[in-house]
Design a protein around this motif. Structure first.
Motif, PDB file in Angstrom:
ATOM      1  N   VAL A 274       5.928  99.167  47.286  1.00  0.00           N
ATOM      2  CA  VAL A 274       5.636 100.426  47.953  1.00  0.00           C
ATOM      3  C   VAL A 274       6.968 100.968  48.460  1.00  0.00           C
ATOM      4  O   VAL A 274       7.660 100.320  49.251  1.00  0.00           O
ATOM      5  N   GLU A 275       7.331 102.152  47.928  1.00  0.00           N
ATOM      6  CA  GLU A 275       8.614 102.747  48.287  1.00  0.00           C
ATOM      7  C   GLU A 275       8.447 103.716  49.448  1.00  0.00           C
ATOM      8  O   GLU A 275       7.576 104.582  49.412  1.00  0.00           O
ATOM      9  N   PHE A 276       9.299 103.547  50.457  1.00  0.00           N
ATOM     10  CA  PHE A 276       9.292 104.447  51.609  1.00  0.00           C
ATOM     11  C   PHE A 276      10.637 105.135  51.713  1.00  0.00           C
ATOM     12  O   PHE A 276      11.672 104.572  51.346  1.00  0.00           O
ATOM     13  N   MET A 287       6.541 107.105  49.714  1.00  0.00           N
ATOM     14  CA  MET A 287       7.033 107.937  48.619  1.00  0.00           C
ATOM     15  C   MET A 287       6.213 107.731  47.360  1.00  0.00           C
ATOM     16  O   MET A 287       5.716 108.648  46.761  1.00  0.00           O
ATOM     17  N   GLU A 288       6.115 106.482  46.935  1.00  0.00           N
ATOM     18  CA  GLU A 288       5.325 106.168  45.742  1.00  0.00           C
ATOM     19  C   GLU A 288       5.148 104.659  45.677  1.00  0.00           C
ATOM     20  O   GLU A 288       5.813 103.909  46.401  1.00  0.00           O
ATOM     21  N   MET A 289       4.222 104.228  44.814  1.00  0.00           N
ATOM     22  CA  MET A 289       4.088 102.799  44.580  1.00  0.00           C
ATOM     23  C   MET A 289       4.395 102.529  43.118  1.00  0.00           C
ATOM     24  O   MET A 289       3.879 103.206  42.229  1.00  0.00           O
ATOM     25  N   ASN A 290       5.266 101.534  42.875  1.00  0.00           N
ATOM     26  CA  ASN A 290       5.554 101.108  41.514  1.00  0.00           C
ATOM     27  C   ASN A 290       4.696  99.883  41.229  1.00  0.00           C
ATOM     28  O   ASN A 290       4.809  98.853  41.895  1.00  0.00           O
ATOM     29  N   THR A 291       3.814 100.038  40.240  1.00  0.00           N
ATOM     30  CA  THR A 291       2.784  99.019  40.013  1.00  0.00           C
ATOM     31  C   THR A 291       3.238  97.982  38.985  1.00  0.00           C
ATOM     32  O   THR A 291       2.613  97.805  37.947  1.00  0.00           O
TER      33      THR A 291
HETATM   34 MG    MG Z   1      10.910 105.523  42.975  1.00  0.00          MG
END
Ligand code: MG
Ligand code: ADP
Ligand code: ADP
Length: 666
Positions: A274-276, A287-291
């Motif tokens: 989970v990117e903050f 910001m987004e989650m990289n799965t």
């Molecule tokens: Mg990113």
């Protein structure tokens, strides 16, 4: 546990997965394109199957073909690595239908997190803090412009389907919004086939802090702390570290819990990030989650002592998470640098070609090199030009940083342009060393990171020499303290000798410029000579490589960072990447070398120190050779004339090759 898995990827991550699978007694199947017939991941795997031509969309992205290979070879599960099919929900679903385990989250979780706008809407419901902005469906330009004004400039327009730092535009003024929107949408449709955008507040001087999460099929979910990936260029990560400097236990727990909430909201299973984005004062927004497994997962492994690929395999085979949140701990500090075949001086343009010479630093308990290539391999234009990831560990940030500098100084890549020297400068820049991190660091430090060619001021050579003398003194003091008689006059390094005053010299190099600094010990300091200029210098060298110097009657400050033979001098807002050339002169003695000077070992010519035709004194530096990871001066065996050089900088020479024509004079 699985008996056999297929790895639907290439390069370092395929090799990385094979390593863990092997240690767990799991057989591996590699797939490869025609361009990778002899690639390292193919050599390492137990079996390898050709899946198509070089272009990824005809090989590594062909889901059906890869599933067919899994069936044929009897692989029970597929590890997708990162990139390629790793975040492709259709592939995850196809695997399930085909009865092959997809080592990753359920397709539904990939779908939920796939679009930045939809995932933000979901996170809003789960009460995860969001960057203020608009992430709805209305794409009318006038409406979006109004939203931007409500949010307040500067804003960031982001492609909802974006990734890899593409499809983003910062807009500072309302009058620029429409044009930026058009260009962002154009880039998005070309790169992602989807031009929906969202608009959010542009956070000034932000840090990128992401949380590693892990879920299992029984509903457990934990966080494995944070990584700081603020050091970026064009929104792409360059250096990553864990833990994040300045992180407090409270904020870590708050971010960790928010990340776990985010994962639970989509029924997450396996490794995810989970990117903050975080403000300097510690507020953080989703910001987004990289799965998938992230490129920079090794820094987390280094500080937790865990193998995340092993966790992925365990979870995918139905086992519970190996540890609970309470059992997880941070130990020390880790950093990763991405070594790329690219040219930093030409806008980081990717470089291709054969790795004529490739020697990474030796791997130890503290230094790890994850790579998909070996010497002799080719960096092709078909895929990501990453050569390796260099990861180091230290008991604290300072030690990790010192190890990173050392390791970069030892890294040798010949055959393609690469960013090793750039990274070496980056980890020496004082603001990075002092952990003043934000995503604008590289841009702000341009003057230090991209040294322009130019004449090196005499001060810089002198400061490098002074730092060297102070470093020698420090080492000598340390030795003396450890010896039986610390006050013995025989240990003093003040240049006093039985046969009168000692003169010596240090040789430095900047690009192909070689400079000798003459040194003579005088009471209270050293007389340094550069060309015809003489100055008495003294000073002190702090632990942070900070040099306080007195040059003649001027007091100046500089930073001189030593690692391997590199000497990065930061002085008056500029950086001078020098190297210290060893002063073990290898010119032969007297008569036998008449006519020519030979290379003492195989190596590469780095620089010519004089012009052909120059008359030189005995001991003068003539040519610098790099061999055995060291630079060596070929020096004049006696007074004479350099008639001609047989090689140019960059040329490889064999052992015993005649380097230059030399003629002695009386
Ligand atoms: Mg990113
Ligand atoms: P991260 O946030 O982990 O840096 P990115 O969003 O930058 O991840 O995506 C990882 C990138 O790695 C992808 O854009 C993809 O182009 C690239 N990539 C995919 N597979 C490989 C590979 N096997 N080796 C190197 N790079 C790869
Ligand atoms: P990608 O999918 O390309 O990785 P991200 O949304 O993760 O896109 O953003 C990538 C980078 O862009 C971040 O690491 C950060 O440097 C920058 N960025 C993203 N959102 C913002 C923002 N709201 N304000 C400032 N910088 C941002």
């Amino acid at each position: 546990m699985f008996k056999k898995i297929l790895i639907a990827n290439r390069g370092e991550i395929a090799c990385r997965v094979i390593k863990t699978a092997r240690s767990m007694g799991i057989a591996t199947v590699a797939v490869y394109s025609e361009a990778d017939a002899n690639a390292r991941h193919v050599r390492l795997a137990d079996e390898a199957v050709l899946i198509g031509p070089p272009a990824a969309r005809e090989s590594y992205l062909v889901a059906d073909r890869i599933l067919e290979v899994a069936k044929q070879t009897g692989a029970e599960a597929i590890h997708p690595g990162y990139g390629f099919l790793s975040e492709n929900e259709d592939f995850a679903e196809a695997c399930q239908k085909a009865g092959v385990v997809f080592i990753g989250p359920p397709a539904s979780a990939i779908r939920a997190m796939g679009l930045k706008s939809a995932s933000k809407a979901l996170m809003e419901k789960a009460q995860v803090p969001l960057t203020p902005g608009y992430h709805g469906e209305n794409q009318d330009p006038g409406f979006l412009a109004t939203q931007a004004s409500t949010i307040g400039y500067p804003v960031l327009i982001k492609a909802s389907a974006g990734g890899g730092g593409k499809g983003m535009r910062r807009v500072d003024r309302a009058e620029d919004f429409e044009a930026a929107l058009v260009s962002c949408k154009r880039e998005a449709i070309n790169a992602f086939g989807d031009d929906d955008v969202l608009v959010e507040k542009y956070i000034l001087k932000p840090r990128h802090i992401e949380i590693q999460v892990f879920g299992d099929m029984r509903g457990n979910c934990v966080y494995l702390f944070e990584r700081d990936c603020s050091v970026q260029r064009r929104h792409q990560k360059v250096l990553e570290e864990a833990p994040a400097p300045g992180m407090t236990a409270e904020r870590r727990a708050a971010m960790g819990l928010a990340a776990v909430e985010a994962a639970k909201a989509v029924g997450y299973v396996g490794a995810g990030t989970v990117e903050f984005i975080s403000t300097q004062d510690g507020q953080f927004y989703f910001m987004e989650m990289n799965t998938r497994l992230q490129v920079e997962h090794p820094v987390t492994e280094m500080i937790t002592g865990l193998d995340l690929v092993e966790w992925q395999l365990r979870v995918a085979s139905g086992e519970p998470l190996p540890l609970t949140q309470e059992q997880l701990e941070i130990n020390g500090h880790a950093m990763e640098a991405r070594i790329y075949a690219e040219d930093p001086d030409r806008g980081f343009l990717p470089s291709t070609g054969r790795l004529v010479h490739l020697s990474p630093p030796p791997e130890t308990d503290h230094v790890r090199v994850d790579t998909g290539v070996e010497q002799g391999d080719e960096i092709t234009p078909h895929y990501d030009p990453m050569i390796a990831k260099l990861i180091v560990w230290g008991s604290d940030r300072r030690q990790a940083l010192a190890r990173m500098r050392q390791a970069l100084a030892q890294y040798r890549v010949v055959g393609v342009s690469n960013n090793v020297d750039f990274l070496a400068r980056l980890v020496a820049v004082p603001s990075f060393a002092n952990a003043q991190l934000d995503t604008g660091l590289i841009e702000r430090e341009q003057a230090l990171l991209f040294p322009v060619a130019g004449e090196v001021p005499a001060d810089v050579w002198m400061l490098a020499a002074l730092a060297e003398l102070l470093r020698e003194q420090r080492l000598a003091d340390k030795k003396a303290m450890q010896s039986a008689d610390p006050h013995s006059p025989w240990r003093a390094l003040d240049g006093w000798r039985l046969n009168g005053r000692a003169g010596r010299r240090l040789v430095f190099r900047f690009g192909d410029v070689v400079q000798e600094v003459g040194i003579e010990a005088v009471p209270g300091g050293h007389r340094l000579q550069v060309g015809s200029l003489q100055i008495v210098a003294r000073g002190s060298l702090g632990v942070d490589s900070e040099l306080q110097a007195q040059l003649g009657d001027r007091r100046v400050r500089a930073v001189v960072v030593a690692s391997g033979e590199r000497r990065q001098v930061f002085f008056e807002g500029r950086a001078w990447p020098l190297s210290l050339v060893d002063t073990l002169h290898v010119g032969g003695a007297g008569e036998e070398v008449e006519g020519g000077l030979r290379a003492p070992m195989p190596g590469k010519v780095i620089a010519l120190a004089v012009e052909p035709g120059a008359q030189v004194e005995k001991g003068a530096a003539l040519l610098v050779l790099e061999a055995m990871k060291m630079e060596h001066t070929i020096s004049a065996p006696r007074k004479g004339i350099v008639k001609a050089f047989r090689f140019q900088p960059g040329d490889q020479v064999t052992d015993g090759a005649e380097l230059l024509d030399f003629e002695g004079v009386e």
